[in-house]
Design a protein around this motif. Structure first.
Motif, PDB file in Angstrom:
ATOM      1  N   SER A 140       0.788  -1.231   0.000  1.00 53.71           N
ATOM      2  CA  SER A 140       0.000   0.000   0.000  1.00 53.71           C
ATOM      3  C   SER A 140       0.823   1.286   0.000  1.00 53.71           C
ATOM      4  N   GLU A 141       2.115   1.205   0.237  1.00 53.41           N
ATOM      5  CA  GLU A 141       2.957   2.402   0.271  1.00 53.41           C
ATOM      6  C   GLU A 141       4.055   2.278  -0.778  1.00 53.41           C
ATOM      7  N   GLU A 142       3.967   3.092  -1.819  1.00 56.19           N
ATOM      8  CA  GLU A 142       4.966   3.069  -2.887  1.00 56.19           C
ATOM      9  C   GLU A 142       5.888   4.275  -2.755  1.00 56.19           C
ATOM     10  N   GLY A 143       7.191   4.043  -2.955  1.00 57.23           N
ATOM     11  CA  GLY A 143       8.142   5.141  -3.003  1.00 57.23           C
ATOM     12  C   GLY A 143       9.248   5.087  -1.975  1.00 57.23           C
ATOM     13  N   HIS A 144       9.120   4.247  -0.946  1.00 54.67           N
ATOM     14  CA  HIS A 144      10.178   4.151   0.062  1.00 54.67           C
ATOM     15  C   HIS A 144      11.462   3.618  -0.561  1.00 54.67           C
ATOM     16  N   THR A 145      12.590   3.994   0.008  1.00 57.05           N
ATOM     17  CA  THR A 145      13.844   3.368  -0.396  1.00 57.05           C
ATOM     18  C   THR A 145      13.870   1.943   0.168  1.00 57.05           C
ATOM     19  N   ASP A 146      14.692   1.104  -0.422  1.00 55.70           N
ATOM     20  CA  ASP A 146      14.797  -0.276   0.072  1.00 55.70           C
ATOM     21  C   ASP A 146      15.328  -0.322   1.504  1.00 55.70           C
ATOM     22  N   SER A 147      16.081   0.683   1.893  1.00 54.93           N
ATOM     23  CA  SER A 147      16.682   0.692   3.232  1.00 54.93           C
ATOM     24  C   SER A 147      15.881   1.521   4.240  1.00 54.93           C
ATOM     25  N   CYS A 148      14.672   1.942   3.890  1.00 53.77           N
ATOM     26  CA  CYS A 148      13.865   2.781   4.787  1.00 53.77           C
ATOM     27  C   CYS A 148      13.564   2.029   6.090  1.00 53.77           C
ATOM     28  N   ILE A 149      14.055   2.562   7.183  1.00 50.01           N
ATOM     29  CA  ILE A 149      13.891   1.925   8.493  1.00 50.01           C
ATOM     30  C   ILE A 149      12.423   1.853   8.886  1.00 50.01           C
ATOM     31  N   ARG A 150      11.687   2.940   8.697  1.00 54.60           N
ATOM     32  CA  ARG A 150      10.267   2.997   9.064  1.00 54.60           C
ATOM     33  C   ARG A 150       9.483   1.946   8.292  1.00 54.60           C
ATOM     34  N   HIS A 151       9.681   1.914   6.978  1.00 55.69           N
ATOM     35  CA  HIS A 151       8.921   0.991   6.133  1.00 55.69           C
ATOM     36  C   HIS A 151       9.274  -0.464   6.450  1.00 55.69           C
ATOM     37  N   ARG A 152      10.553  -0.732   6.649  1.00 55.52           N
ATOM     38  CA  ARG A 152      10.971  -2.104   6.976  1.00 55.52           C
ATOM     39  C   ARG A 152      10.391  -2.539   8.323  1.00 55.52           C
TER      40      ARG A 152
END
Length: 181
Positions: A140-152
């Motif tokens: 549901s969330e597009e655009g984060h970097t692969d290393s995004c701490i929040r998203h991971r």
């Protein structure tokens, strides 16, 4: 919100509208009027109610813009749609407060688009297209970097929730997969 808080907020909004009426139409744009029914109390009111309507609706629209900004900031900081729904008092409405919140703050899409909101991630500083709480953050969330701490962290929390649901044979688990920073 207590009654005292509600009244305080009501008076603050009324003062703001009255100040704007005076700024636009002069000091005489607001007068004291009897509250009626033979009571001796007075309250401020616009001389011209149509001017009052105009300023009041513009105040509402400004508040809606502020709401939009705060929702985007909350999402950027990792707050969940459920938390936003609770802040909007949408947890009292039938259905999922997270879904109600997303639908409340996003526009109905045209037939060629999907409902979404964009915000800048507070962790990876990328512009995110958020398609709502209907699926997990990986979908549901597009655009984060692969290393995004929040998203991971959100994805890991969602995976833990799914594992917990699997352990309970698919029974609803009162939990939420959003991380808290």
């Amino acid at each position: 919100m207590s009654d005292a808080d509600r009244y305080r907020l009501q008076w603050a909004v009324e003062r703001a509208v009255h100040e704007e009426l005076r700024a636009q139409f002069g000091k005489g744009a607001v007068v004291m009027r009897s509250i009626g029914a033979g009571l001796s109390s007075n309250m401020p009111d616009p001389v011209d109610p149509v001017q009052g309507i105009d300023v009041a609706i513009r105040t509402v629209r400004q508040a809606e813009r502020l709401l939009d900004r705060y929702v985007r900031q909350a999402r950027a900081l990792g707050r969940s749609w459920k938390q936003i729904g609770e802040a909007l008092d949408l947890d009292m409405i039938d259905g999922d407060p997270a879904e109600r919140a997303f639908e409340y703050v996003t526009a109905e899409p045209d037939r060629f688009d999907s409902r979404r909101m964009t915000w800048r991630c507070g962790s990876c500083d990328r512009l995110i297209s958020d398609y709502g709480p209907y699926t997990g953050p990986s979908d549901s969330e597009e655009g984060h970097t692969d290393s995004c701490i929040r998203h991971r962290a959100e994805i890991a929390a969602q995976e833990r929730l799914w594992a917990e649901i699997d352990e309970h044979d698919g029974e609803a688990v009162e939990n939420e997969w959003r991380c808290q920073e």
